[in-house]
Design an enzyme around this catalytic site. Structure first.
Site, PDB file in Angstrom:
ATOM      1  CG  HIS A 318      14.970  88.084  17.571  1.00  0.00           C
ATOM      2  ND1 HIS A 318      15.098  88.987  18.598  1.00  0.00           N
ATOM      3  CD2 HIS A 318      16.208  87.817  17.119  1.00  0.00           C
ATOM      4  CE1 HIS A 318      16.383  89.283  18.732  1.00  0.00           C
ATOM      5  NE2 HIS A 318      17.080  88.586  17.851  1.00  0.00           N
ATOM      6  CG  ASP A 376      20.851  82.895  13.125  1.00  0.00           C
ATOM      7  OD1 ASP A 376      20.294  83.320  14.159  1.00  0.00           O
ATOM      8  OD2 ASP A 376      22.066  82.958  12.932  1.00  0.00           O
TER       9      ASP A 376
HETATM   10  C1  SDX Z   1      19.773  84.881  17.438  1.00  0.00           C
HETATM   11  O1  SDX Z   1      18.864  87.853  21.235  1.00  0.00           O
HETATM   12  C2  SDX Z   1      19.414  88.121  20.116  1.00  0.00           C
HETATM   13  O2  SDX Z   1      19.567  89.259  19.737  1.00  0.00           O
HETATM   14  C3  SDX Z   1      19.903  86.942  19.321  1.00  0.00           C
HETATM   15  C4  SDX Z   1      20.452  87.235  17.946  1.00  0.00           C
HETATM   16  C5  SDX Z   1      21.732  88.029  18.012  1.00  0.00           C
HETATM   17  O3  SDX Z   1      22.053  88.669  17.015  1.00  0.00           O
HETATM   18  O4  SDX Z   1      22.452  87.910  19.029  1.00  0.00           O
HETATM   19  O5  SDX Z   1      19.492  87.943  17.199  1.00  0.00           O
HETATM   20  C6  SDX Z   1      20.775  85.946  17.198  1.00  0.00           C
HETATM   21  O6  SDX Z   1      19.947  84.109  18.343  1.00  0.00           O
HETATM   22  C7  SDX Z   1      18.542  84.831  16.568  1.00  0.00           C
HETATM   23  C8  SDX Z   1      17.557  83.706  17.002  1.00  0.00           C
HETATM   24  C9  SDX Z   1      18.051  82.400  16.385  1.00  0.00           C
HETATM   25  N1  SDX Z   1      17.283  81.262  16.920  1.00  0.00           N
HETATM   26  C10 SDX Z   1      16.440  80.571  16.164  1.00  0.00           C
HETATM   27  O7  SDX Z   1      16.146  80.852  14.995  1.00  0.00           O
HETATM   28  C11 SDX Z   1      15.848  79.341  16.856  1.00  0.00           C
HETATM   29  C12 SDX Z   1      14.334  79.297  16.629  1.00  0.00           C
HETATM   30  N2  SDX Z   1      13.727  80.378  17.378  1.00  0.00           N
HETATM   31  C13 SDX Z   1      13.165  80.062  18.708  1.00  0.00           C
HETATM   32  O8  SDX Z   1      13.948  79.156  19.429  1.00  0.00           O
HETATM   33  C14 SDX Z   1      12.729  81.313  19.476  1.00  0.00           C
HETATM   34  O9  SDX Z   1      12.037  82.087  18.606  1.00  0.00           O
HETATM   35  C15 SDX Z   1      13.778  82.182  20.136  1.00  0.00           C
HETATM   36  C16 SDX Z   1      14.656  81.387  21.053  1.00  0.00           C
HETATM   37  C17 SDX Z   1      14.627  82.869  19.117  1.00  0.00           C
HETATM   38  C18 SDX Z   1      13.037  83.243  20.941  1.00  0.00           C
HETATM   39  O10 SDX Z   1      12.456  82.610  21.975  1.00  0.00           O
HETATM   40  P1  SDX Z   1      11.439  83.405  22.945  1.00  0.00           P
HETATM   41  O11 SDX Z   1      11.445  84.867  22.803  1.00  0.00           O
HETATM   42  O12 SDX Z   1      11.677  82.861  24.311  1.00  0.00           O
HETATM   43  O13 SDX Z   1      10.080  83.014  22.311  1.00  0.00           O
HETATM   44  P2  SDX Z   1       9.087  82.015  22.948  1.00  0.00           P
HETATM   45  O14 SDX Z   1       9.793  80.696  23.050  1.00  0.00           O
HETATM   46  O15 SDX Z   1       8.522  82.649  24.182  1.00  0.00           O
HETATM   47  O16 SDX Z   1       7.974  81.929  21.777  1.00  0.00           O
HETATM   48  C19 SDX Z   1       6.730  82.555  21.893  1.00  0.00           C
HETATM   49  C20 SDX Z   1       5.770  81.582  21.174  1.00  0.00           C
HETATM   50  C21 SDX Z   1       5.758  80.191  21.815  1.00  0.00           C
HETATM   51  O17 SDX Z   1       4.505  79.655  21.520  1.00  0.00           O
HETATM   52  P3  SDX Z   1       3.316  79.739  22.645  1.00  0.00           P
HETATM   53  O18 SDX Z   1       3.914  79.313  23.970  1.00  0.00           O
HETATM   54  O19 SDX Z   1       2.908  81.210  22.658  1.00  0.00           O
HETATM   55  O20 SDX Z   1       2.240  78.838  22.138  1.00  0.00           O
HETATM   56  O21 SDX Z   1       6.222  81.385  19.818  1.00  0.00           O
HETATM   57  C22 SDX Z   1       6.563  80.022  19.621  1.00  0.00           C
HETATM   58  C23 SDX Z   1       6.763  79.409  21.014  1.00  0.00           C
HETATM   59  O22 SDX Z   1       6.445  78.037  20.990  1.00  0.00           O
HETATM   60  N3  SDX Z   1       7.796  80.006  18.830  1.00  0.00           N
HETATM   61  C24 SDX Z   1       8.017  79.211  17.781  1.00  0.00           C
HETATM   62  C25 SDX Z   1       9.292  79.575  17.288  1.00  0.00           C
HETATM   63  N4  SDX Z   1       9.796  80.540  18.059  1.00  0.00           N
HETATM   64  C26 SDX Z   1       8.890  80.794  19.023  1.00  0.00           C
HETATM   65  N5  SDX Z   1       7.271  78.242  17.211  1.00  0.00           N
HETATM   66  C27 SDX Z   1       7.812  77.637  16.129  1.00  0.00           C
HETATM   67  N6  SDX Z   1       9.035  77.924  15.601  1.00  0.00           N
HETATM   68  C28 SDX Z   1       9.791  78.902  16.148  1.00  0.00           C
HETATM   69  N7  SDX Z   1      10.980  79.199  15.629  1.00  0.00           N
END
Ligand code: SDX
Length: 441
Positions: A318, A376
């Site tokens: 998140h 989710d």
């Molecule tokens: C919702 O914003 C809100 O409030 C949203 C929400 C709401 O109520 O409105 O809460 C609802 O959208 C919840 C989120 C649902 N999405 C998912 O479950 C999809 C999977 N999650 C990822 O896509 C991601 O975690 C996000 C999009 C939710 C957050 O993305 P960020 O903050 O931009 O995180 P990031 O991509 O910068 O990640 C930081 C690190 C990265 O690795 P490094 O570059 O440090 O090596 O964490 C890794 C990412 O690759 N990472 C994951 C991951 N999420 C982040 N690796 C594996 N699986 C994941 N799910």
């Protein structure tokens, strides 16, 4: 316009100073303090003073507005709606009361609540002509595509509530959207099944009415299971609002141009549809089905950790929560209750989800990045147990989030410092060059 007055509008007592090391010039900006959470640096004059923009793709360090609706502390895993914890609201309140709270800022008394519930119930029907929109879609159209289109089309029917400068019209539009979203959503579901639409019933509660419009058929009476209605109502509360997330920011920026509220909510629905946002609940279930059994979990964990592999663990991570999403904890409890109601004791997907959660929370990749299950992660299993197809999962999220979107839109319109949202950029494209005629290229 009513003033949205916050501590941030008071004279700032703190400042920060920037030093441009190229010229030695210094620039001082006020620090604005809210009631709780991070302060903000008021940089509205930065471009005028320095000729420079800030650069913050994804807005990881940018506050876009001064709001009083929802507060999130991602490190502590805290979510407050108008100061009340999501756990208290999920366990002690109901969705209609939370809608009133989000819209008006206070919990209603008995008379206020009864009037609000009666008002919402009397806006649940849609214009009969709106039914014709559904026939323009194929039966296999994704219900989110239908929801986007039909919600935007509401503006064609309600010219008497699109003048956003009129507080009364803003309120009527808010009531119409909250009331009609279940009807429009249920119609999308019925259309996908080839079953006749079921009219709303004002003798039922908001959640009971929604379940009735979804699952009743003309051929026999349908009795809503009260425990299932309670679980549905709680799911709506958990998804009602969440600060300045992607879809809420979409609604705010669409509304900043003074577009009508129906168009703004349609824009929010479009943004929520993405699998990185509200589409994640549908993506979680598809991921669990793809994993298929607990012994394949390590393979998918490895893929999620591989930077060369675009696979992400859906339902994990998140932007704000770097602790357990407080909604996920309540959702997990609700998931078990619904599985008990439907008599599913060994839902294989739940076993995979629980094992995936256990392994991920022990794996240093996820621990180091503070990737916890989000709202989710368990909602998809819950919704499937309630009888929803995966294609309806994000529709339910949009239905619940409509009140949050409309409360944030209303706050933005009533904010005296509100301006049209128009970010700038860092330009890295071609500088001016001479046009070369086609026969000379
Ligand atoms: C919702 O914003 C809100 O409030 C949203 C929400 C709401 O109520 O409105 O809460 C609802 O959208 C919840 C989120 C649902 N999405 C998912 O479950 C999809 C999977 N999650 C990822 O896509 C991601 O975690 C996000 C999009 C939710 C957050 O993305 P960020 O903050 O931009 O995180 P990031 O991509 O910068 O990640 C930081 C690190 C990265 O690795 P490094 O570059 O440090 O090596 O964490 C890794 C990412 O690759 N990472 C994951 C991951 N999420 C982040 N690796 C594996 N699986 C994941 N799910």
């Amino acid at each position: 316009m009513t003033q949205v007055h916050t501590a941030a509008n008071d004279a700032a007592e703190d400042t920060v100073t920037l030093i441009d090391n190229r010229t030695g010039k210094t620039f001082t900006y006020p620090v604005l303090n809210g009631t709780v959470g991070p302060s903000v640096i008021d940089i509205r004059n930065l471009y005028r003073d320095t000729g420079m923009f800030t650069y913050d793709p994804g807005y990881t360090s940018t506050g876009s507005c001064d709001s009083r609706i929802t507060y999130i502390d991602g490190d502590q895993g805290i979510l407050l709606h108008r100061g009340y914890t999501i756990t208290d609201l999920a366990e002690k309140s109901d969705f209609m009361e939370v809608c009133y709270l989000l819209l008006h800022g206070e919990l209603p008394n008995v008379a206020e609540k009864n009037k609000f519930v009666r008002t919402i119930s009397r806006h649940t029907m849609v214009h009969e002509k709106l039914r014709g929109f559904y026939d323009g879609f194929r039966n296999d159209a994704h219900p989110m595509a239908i929801l986007c289109g039909v919600t935007g089309a509401l503006a064609a029917f309600y010219h008497d509530s699109t003048d956003i400068r009129d507080p009364q019209q803003r309120l009527i539009a808010s009531h119409r959207l909250i009331a009609k979203m279940p009807t429009i959503s249920a119609m999308a579901y019925k259309f996908s099944k080839g079953e006749p639409f079921v009219y709303p019933r004002n003798d039922l509660s908001y959640a009971e009415n929604f379940l009735h419009m979804l699952f009743a058929v003309p051929a026999e009476p349908y009795h809503v299971n009260p425990a299932m209605a309670k679980a549905m109502d709680r799911l709506f509360i958990l998804h009602a609002d969440h600060e300045q997330n992607a879809s809420t920011s979409t609604v705010r920026i669409a509304g900043s141009s003074h577009a009508n509220p129906f168009a703004c909510i349609a824009a929010g629905i479009a943004s929520l549809w993405g699998p990185a946002h509200g589409g994640a609940n549908e993506a979680v279930l598809k991921m669990l089905e793809q994993i298929g059994s607990p012994d394949r979990i390590p393979e998918f964990i490895a893929r999620a950790k591989d930077p060369a592999d675009p696979f992400r663990l859906m339902g994990f991570g998140h932007r704000v929560y770097k602790n357990y999403d407080p909604r996920a904890a309540v959702m997990s409890k609700s998931c078990h209750e619904v599985l008990d109601i439907v008599g599913v004791t060994n839902e294989p997907l739940l076993k995979i989800a629980q094992e995936l959660e256990r392994i991920a929370l022990e794996d240093e990749y996820f621990v180091d990045r503070k990737l916890f299950p989000n709202v989710d992660f368990y909602s998809g299993i819950t919704l499937r147990a309630m009888g929803f197809p995966t294609s309806m999962f994000t529709v339910l999220f949009a239905l619940a989030r409509t009140v949050g979107w409309i409360a944030q839109w209303k706050e933005m319109i009533e904010d005296p410092v509100q301006k049209i949202g128009r970010p700038r950029q860092l330009y890295s494209g071609a500088t001016q060059r001479v046009y070369v005629p086609l026969d000379e290229r």
